[in-house]
Design an enzyme around this catalytic site. Structure first.
Site, PDB file in Angstrom:
ATOM      1  N   GLY A  48      56.741  37.307   8.056  1.00 33.88           N
ATOM      2  CA  GLY A  48      56.152  38.684   8.273  1.00 33.88           C
ATOM      3  C   GLY A  48      56.592  39.924   7.063  1.00 33.88           C
TER       4      GLY A  48
ATOM      5  N   THR B  57      52.070  52.109  16.683  1.00 34.38           N
ATOM      6  CA  THR B  57      52.525  50.457  17.128  1.00 34.38           C
ATOM      7  C   THR B  57      52.143  50.276  18.465  1.00 34.38           C
ATOM      8  OG1 THR B  57      54.286  49.146  16.683  1.00 34.38           O
ATOM      9  CG2 THR B  57      54.893  50.941  17.442  1.00 34.38           C
TER      10      THR B  57
ATOM     11  N   LYS C 114      47.756  50.856  19.294  1.00 35.78           N
ATOM     12  CA  LYS C 114      46.781  50.722  18.374  1.00 35.78           C
ATOM     13  C   LYS C 114      45.440  50.808  18.448  1.00 35.78           C
ATOM     14  CE  LYS C 114      50.046  48.123  15.407  1.00 35.78           C
ATOM     15  NZ  LYS C 114      50.158  46.910  14.411  1.00 35.78           N
TER      16      LYS C 114
ATOM     17  N   GLY D  33      47.362  34.503  19.572  1.00 33.93           N
ATOM     18  CA  GLY D  33      47.368  35.785  19.967  1.00 33.93           C
ATOM     19  C   GLY D  33      46.156  36.469  19.915  1.00 33.93           C
ATOM     20  N   ALA D  34      45.821  37.526  20.535  1.00 34.13           N
ATOM     21  CA  ALA D  34      44.745  38.220  20.436  1.00 34.13           C
ATOM     22  C   ALA D  34      44.849  39.650  20.769  1.00 34.13           C
ATOM     23  CB  ALA D  34      43.435  37.710  21.500  1.00 34.13           C
ATOM     24  N   GLY D  35      46.084  40.247  20.485  1.00 36.93           N
ATOM     25  CA  GLY D  35      46.367  41.456  20.435  1.00 36.93           C
ATOM     26  C   GLY D  35      46.090  42.399  19.086  1.00 36.93           C
ATOM     27  N   GLY D  36      46.708  43.446  18.676  1.00 32.20           N
ATOM     28  CA  GLY D  36      46.336  44.563  17.904  1.00 32.20           C
ATOM     29  C   GLY D  36      46.424  43.756  16.456  1.00 32.20           C
ATOM     30  N   ALA D  37      47.589  43.137  16.191  1.00 33.21           N
ATOM     31  CA  ALA D  37      47.790  42.333  15.036  1.00 33.21           C
ATOM     32  C   ALA D  37      46.693  41.183  14.740  1.00 33.21           C
ATOM     33  CB  ALA D  37      48.950  41.644  14.948  1.00 33.21           C
TER      34      ALA D  37
ATOM     35  N   ASP E 153      47.305  47.170   8.376  1.00 29.18           N
ATOM     36  CA  ASP E 153      47.786  45.995   8.737  1.00 29.18           C
ATOM     37  C   ASP E 153      46.668  44.867   7.860  1.00 29.18           C
ATOM     38  OD1 ASP E 153      49.864  46.513  10.277  1.00 29.18           O
ATOM     39  OD2 ASP E 153      48.747  46.273  12.064  1.00 29.18           O
TER      40      ASP E 153
HETATM   41  P1  NAP Z   1      50.235  43.159  21.165  1.00 28.68           P
HETATM   42  O1  NAP Z   1      48.835  43.728  20.914  1.00 28.68           O
HETATM   43  O2  NAP Z   1      50.764  43.617  22.291  1.00 28.68           O
HETATM   44  O3  NAP Z   1      49.531  41.450  21.277  1.00 28.68           O
HETATM   45  C1  NAP Z   1      50.668  40.476  21.522  1.00 28.68           C
HETATM   46  C2  NAP Z   1      49.804  39.302  21.901  1.00 28.68           C
HETATM   47  O4  NAP Z   1      51.139  38.157  21.852  1.00 28.68           O
HETATM   48  C3  NAP Z   1      48.891  39.141  22.963  1.00 28.68           C
HETATM   49  O5  NAP Z   1      47.795  38.203  22.476  1.00 28.68           O
HETATM   50  C4  NAP Z   1      49.826  38.632  23.878  1.00 28.68           C
HETATM   51  O6  NAP Z   1      48.794  37.861  24.882  1.00 28.68           O
HETATM   52  C5  NAP Z   1      50.642  37.789  23.301  1.00 28.68           C
HETATM   53  N1  NAP Z   1      51.580  37.466  24.034  1.00 28.68           N
HETATM   54  C6  NAP Z   1      52.979  38.176  24.167  1.00 28.68           C
HETATM   55  N2  NAP Z   1      53.946  37.816  24.851  1.00 28.68           N
HETATM   56  C7  NAP Z   1      53.584  36.385  24.882  1.00 28.68           C
HETATM   57  C8  NAP Z   1      54.379  35.256  25.612  1.00 28.68           C
HETATM   58  N3  NAP Z   1      55.597  35.464  25.964  1.00 28.68           N
HETATM   59  N4  NAP Z   1      53.615  34.078  25.390  1.00 28.68           N
HETATM   60  C9  NAP Z   1      52.432  33.885  24.663  1.00 28.68           C
HETATM   61  N5  NAP Z   1      51.760  34.887  24.176  1.00 28.68           N
HETATM   62  C10 NAP Z   1      52.438  36.255  24.298  1.00 28.68           C
HETATM   63  O7  NAP Z   1      51.084  42.931  19.829  1.00 28.68           O
HETATM   64  P2  NAP Z   1      50.627  43.094  18.294  1.00 28.68           P
HETATM   65  O8  NAP Z   1      50.737  44.590  17.766  1.00 28.68           O
HETATM   66  O9  NAP Z   1      49.336  42.499  18.017  1.00 28.68           O
HETATM   67  O10 NAP Z   1      51.839  42.728  17.648  1.00 28.68           O
HETATM   68  C11 NAP Z   1      52.223  41.063  17.559  1.00 28.68           C
HETATM   69  C12 NAP Z   1      53.470  40.577  16.841  1.00 28.68           C
HETATM   70  O11 NAP Z   1      53.033  40.927  15.611  1.00 28.68           O
HETATM   71  C13 NAP Z   1      54.594  41.416  17.114  1.00 28.68           C
HETATM   72  O12 NAP Z   1      55.767  40.470  16.884  1.00 28.68           O
HETATM   73  C14 NAP Z   1      54.736  42.396  15.764  1.00 28.68           C
HETATM   74  O13 NAP Z   1      56.051  42.674  15.520  1.00 28.68           O
HETATM   75  C15 NAP Z   1      54.058  41.605  14.787  1.00 28.68           C
HETATM   76  N6  NAP Z   1      53.326  42.528  13.489  1.00 28.68           N
HETATM   77  C16 NAP Z   1      53.860  42.302  12.601  1.00 28.68           C
HETATM   78  C17 NAP Z   1      53.325  42.960  11.584  1.00 28.68           C
HETATM   79  C18 NAP Z   1      53.820  42.836   9.896  1.00 28.68           C
HETATM   80  O14 NAP Z   1      53.660  43.843   9.395  1.00 28.68           O
HETATM   81  N7  NAP Z   1      54.629  41.929   9.835  1.00 28.68           N
HETATM   82  C19 NAP Z   1      52.216  44.049  11.767  1.00 28.68           C
HETATM   83  C20 NAP Z   1      51.820  44.034  13.171  1.00 28.68           C
HETATM   84  C21 NAP Z   1      52.349  43.075  14.167  1.00 28.68           C
HETATM   85  P3  NAP Z   1      48.253  38.311  26.106  1.00 28.68           P
HETATM   86  O15 NAP Z   1      46.887  38.821  25.788  1.00 28.68           O
HETATM   87  O16 NAP Z   1      47.994  37.168  27.269  1.00 28.68           O
HETATM   88  O17 NAP Z   1      48.881  39.380  26.748  1.00 28.68           O
END
Ligand code: NAP
Length: 269
Positions: A231, A49, A53, A113-117, A89
């Site tokens: 989610g 996680t 990832k 957003g532009a992270g892993g999810a 995912d």
């Molecule tokens: P990640 O790779 O850390 O990416 C986080 C993203 O959110 C980045 O684009 C980041 O922007 C942005 N961000 C973080 N804090 C922020 C803020 N305060 N204001 C605006 N943008 C912000 O995380 P991820 O793995 O993609 O996960 C993201 C979310 O999806 C989490 O809440 C996770 O629990 C959820 N998720 C759920 C599932 C499910 O099965 N339901 C599966 C995967 C993930 P920057 O690029 O500018 O840092």
């Protein structure tokens, strides 16, 4: 929620003697050790996680086509004497969209957003035949790099902007997906990642967050007349896909969902 969900599933299928799912905190430097533990049979597999990832990919001998295309791996398993990394995912998101009876072919969608999810979601959206995708992210370079990845792999027209510009730039969209942790319990549960005023331009709002089940964003979206998707289904479906890879058995989806709901209700949701 993953230990709760998987251990309930192992128990329901009588596999508790063979399998136990534990959450572990891991230093980045130990990612190669994790892969080695799976190779030697100390572990049957693992989920990865935030924040590993993408980084795990360089340590895994074999990466599935989808994991490679998405640039993000959340599941490791042993197969034919090696360790494979894949991304469940994508399946989780696609099942959640199917369950909500949403068709996106030739439509427009927006990602926050532009992270892993977001990588997994954008891959799914592009292969669903989406016409246009707009990515908003806090840091523009990451949005640009994700936009380029989607352009390379699909015919979907892709735009990207800094999140600050959403009020001016959000076009009418069939679907908006929050792929940031903004609104999550313990992070910023009273906040929305975007101003509520723009939600009237959107038909369906999906939040990948499952704790709480109704985030502030989903509350505001409902007030604006949008259909909403939380989610939970994605969580359970990505977990079910991993479970089936590890055990070779059909995942008891209802058992997994019930276990998560019980834990959320009894806990901090
Ligand atoms: P990640 O790779 O850390 O990416 C986080 C993203 O959110 C980045 O684009 C980041 O922007 C942005 N961000 C973080 N804090 C922020 C803020 N305060 N204001 C605006 N943008 C912000 O995380 P991820 O793995 O993609 O996960 C993201 C979310 O999806 C989490 O809440 C996770 O629990 C959820 N998720 C759920 C599932 C499910 O099965 N339901 C599966 C995967 C993930 P920057 O690029 O500018 O840092």
């Amino acid at each position: 929620m993953s230990p709760v969900m998987h251990n309930a599933a192992f128990s329901a299928l009588g596999l508790s003697n063979e399998f136990e799912y534990r959450a572990c905190v891991l230093e980045g430097a130990r990612l190669p050790d994790l892969v080695q533990s799976i190779l030697t049979g100390q572990l049957q597999g693992a989920n990865i996680t935030i924040p590993y990832k993408s980084r795990i990919i360089e340590h895994v001998p074999v990466v599935s086509n989808i994991g490679f295309a998405v640039g993000s791996v959340n599941t490791l398993y042993r197969e034919k004497g090696t360790v494979v990394g894949c991304n469940t995912d994508v399946r989780g998101f696609e099942r959640a969209i199917e369950e909500a009876d949403v068709s996106l072919q030739t439509k427009k969608a927006t990602l926050i957003g532009a992270g892993g999810a977001a990588r997994a979601v954008s891959f799914s959206l592009a292969r669903s035949g989406l016409k246009e995708l707009t990515i908003f992210n806090r840091s523009l370079p990451k949005a640009r790099s994700l936009a380029n990845l989607v352009r390379m792999r699909s015919r979907t027209e892709v735009k990207c902007h800094n999140l600050e510009r959403i009020e001016n730039k959000l076009a009418e969209s069939s679907l908006l997906v929050n792929c940031t942790p903004v609104g999550m319990t313990g992070h910023s549960s009273d906040n929305t990642p975007i101003p509520a005023e723009v939600l009237s331009r959107v038909d369906i709002v999906m939040d990948l967050i499952y704790n709480p089940l109704r985030t502030q964003l989903l509350r505001k979206a409902q007030e604006s007349g949008c259909k909403t998707i939380n989610g939970l289904t994605m969580l359970v479906q990505q977990g079910a896909a991993s479970f089936e890879i590890w055990t070779g058995k059909k995942a008891p989806i209802n058992v997994m969902k019930k276990a998560v709901l019980k834990a959320l209700k009894g806990g901090n949701s």
